[in-house]
Design a protein around this motif. Sequence first.
Motif, PDB file in Angstrom:
ATOM      1  N   VAL A  70       4.925   8.536   5.510  1.00 51.58           N
ATOM      2  CA  VAL A  70       4.462   7.154   5.496  1.00 51.58           C
ATOM      3  C   VAL A  70       5.523   6.327   4.790  1.00 51.58           C
ATOM      4  O   VAL A  70       6.307   6.840   3.981  1.00 51.58           O
ATOM      5  CB  VAL A  70       3.100   7.011   4.794  1.00 51.58           C
ATOM      6  CG1 VAL A  70       2.002   7.653   5.608  1.00 51.58           C
ATOM      7  CG2 VAL A  70       3.140   7.603   3.389  1.00 51.58           C
ATOM      8  N   HIS A 130       5.043   3.603   2.741  1.00 57.30           N
ATOM      9  CA  HIS A 130       4.679   3.212   1.386  1.00 57.30           C
ATOM     10  C   HIS A 130       3.547   4.103   0.882  1.00 57.30           C
ATOM     11  O   HIS A 130       2.818   4.711   1.666  1.00 57.30           O
ATOM     12  CB  HIS A 130       4.236   1.742   1.336  1.00 57.30           C
ATOM     13  CG  HIS A 130       5.262   0.792   1.843  1.00 57.30           C
ATOM     14  ND1 HIS A 130       5.172   0.211   3.092  1.00 57.30           N
ATOM     15  CD2 HIS A 130       6.421   0.341   1.295  1.00 57.30           C
ATOM     16  CE1 HIS A 130       6.214  -0.574   3.295  1.00 57.30           C
ATOM     17  NE2 HIS A 130       7.002  -0.507   2.220  1.00 57.30           N
ATOM     18  N   ASP A 171      -0.008   3.615   2.335  1.00 52.55           N
ATOM     19  CA  ASP A 171      -0.135   3.507   3.792  1.00 52.55           C
ATOM     20  C   ASP A 171      -1.111   4.542   4.335  1.00 52.55           C
ATOM     21  O   ASP A 171      -1.310   5.612   3.760  1.00 52.55           O
ATOM     22  CB  ASP A 171       1.227   3.709   4.467  1.00 52.55           C
ATOM     23  CG  ASP A 171       2.114   2.487   4.309  1.00 52.55           C
ATOM     24  OD1 ASP A 171       1.642   1.495   3.734  1.00 52.55           O
ATOM     25  OD2 ASP A 171       3.278   2.550   4.742  1.00 52.55           O
ATOM     26  N   LYS A 189      -6.622   7.535   4.672  1.00 51.82           N
ATOM     27  CA  LYS A 189      -5.847   7.415   3.431  1.00 51.82           C
ATOM     28  C   LYS A 189      -5.968   8.763   2.723  1.00 51.82           C
ATOM     29  O   LYS A 189      -7.022   9.126   2.212  1.00 51.82           O
ATOM     30  CB  LYS A 189      -6.419   6.292   2.553  1.00 51.82           C
ATOM     31  CG  LYS A 189      -5.703   6.155   1.190  1.00 51.82           C
ATOM     32  CD  LYS A 189      -4.269   5.679   1.381  1.00 51.82           C
ATOM     33  CE  LYS A 189      -3.590   5.457   0.033  1.00 51.82           C
ATOM     34  NZ  LYS A 189      -3.327   6.705  -0.697  1.00 51.82           N
ATOM     35  N   GLY A 234       2.945   7.302   9.581  1.00 52.75           N
ATOM     36  CA  GLY A 234       3.059   5.901   9.211  1.00 52.75           C
ATOM     37  C   GLY A 234       4.114   5.151   9.984  1.00 52.75           C
ATOM     38  O   GLY A 234       4.211   3.915   9.871  1.00 52.75           O
TER      39      GLY A 234
END
Length: 592
Positions: free
Chosen positions: A383, A385, A388, A439, A472
């Motif tokens: 990902v 960040h 993300d 998440k 991501g």
Amino acid sequence: MRRIVFIFTLLICFANEIVAQQYVSTEPSLKNVVIEEFTGKSCSACPHSHKTINELMRSYPGRVFAIYIHPDGIASYPNFETDDGQTIYNAMSGSGLPNGLVNRCTCNYSTLLTAEHVYQHTNEEALCNIGGIVVVDEASRTATINVEVYYTGDTDVDANYLTVTMLQDSIWGAQYNGETNMEQYLDGLYCHMQILRDVITPTWGDEISPTTKGTLITKTYKYTIPEIIGDPNGVEVNINHLEFIAFVTNQKNEYKSYPILNVCRLPLLIKSQETVFPHFEMVTEKHPELCSNYRTFIINMMNRGIDELTSIKMLMEIDNGDTFEYEWKGKMASYDIERIEFDMEVPIGTHEINFKIIEANGIAFNYSKTLSITRDEWHTIFVEHENDEIVFELMQDKFGSETTWQIVDDNDFVVASGGPYDYFFGQPEATELHEIPLKLPLNQCLRFTISDSAENGICCDFGEGYYKIIDGHGNVVIDGDGEFGSKASYIFTLEVGNDVNEIEEETFRAYPNPARNIVKLSATNYHLSAVRIYNCLGMMVEEISLGTQHASSASTDVIDIDVSDYKSGIYFINIFDNNGNVATKKISVINN
């Protein structure tokens, strides 16, 4: 050739400076489990239950044990009835067979709930640890049984009860519906395992106290092993097929003792007259770190000889290929045990690792033990960040009510799950797309599992389903079709990082994958200069030098590699260009 690195840490099992124990650990631990199963030769459902328990014992190596008790009253050969077994059955059993208890909890288990009960108990902290050894004199058939109990916590009663049982494996005989458990069935006969033959202590245990933290209790029992147990049609007691299980129960009333606080298998030593005789008492794998190239192995080394051992030279061999040598030096008295723990890199796939003793006290020796190890491939999902999300995409079939999925972390905690989904009544086939943002925790070893309760996947006659996990950066990292039967599973880690895979894919390619006969290698905007191909053990199987004369004027450089003589399996290709860049590609070769 790639080097596989061993990190050896020598750990002594004993802590004589603290207490006088020889065999038992003083460190807090989680509970082990014993499943006491009431079973029978005429029970049609029992072989399937045996199969379930076998799978549980494989899932928890060295932590889950079985005791099979036959109360069915059938005295034909092999006759497994015993007075102790009948007493336990009368006090503990529910109705019908198979049934039994997990660590003698207060209710009988259902076969469907066995795994749930085992999981629950193996995650509970034990109040005591158990260790010991059984030494059998083969000539007199006398067993000396030494048991140690060390309390790592306080119990809620003044006295507990220590039980030692003798079981026997590899007894061939009749079993109704035995073919439903093919791993124990051959040519119409069933291989009966972990059969209760006798209880060495009183049936409900030998009283021990005190039961407070820091207490060490030692017990020694002398027992003459009968030649035959059972009347009529008794079974010969083969010393080489025995195992001894010891457990501690918390309390006892006039009918039974319960629940079990902890359990262990006591190592069995058949007394030797050899002067030098090192022995692998146990070779096990620790709970595997799934997202790692390494596995941790534990060897319990026992001195079965008369002389003190001062040196042992060992050789480890993977699939009869690479070998690695280690030499232990120290002092090991007769019948002492020492623990050796080391990390070893294991290639992806299932492998037979042969642990050999080739020399002891400077004398050539030949003894080995083989362990089968499986290391799964894992995926790295990126990902951009830290916060993300990634996306799980599921196309269900008509029977969405049969489909569930979950993701668990490296502590087996469920971090995401879904299903069951809708059932589309009245339609021959149907699909529906579900896009689920996730998440998930970073830098953990995660396991994704999709399951179908009807064991026919999400496909075919009821709608063509599939599932995907998208990273991501929008790339499909895990891509599965609907034909997965009962379930499919993948291991992955989630990390913050750039989309490096896309860049490499555009620059260097190896295809088709899987391959038969020919693999094509290509480099875009680079010229290939050399290729090295390694098998999954890290052994180089071929090196091709292309040189500067190969350089073409085209933007894409392509060569063919003949893999028709390669064995089927996984290979790693190192691709070098004329600027010194190197890329690694993994391919599967499928040859007849």
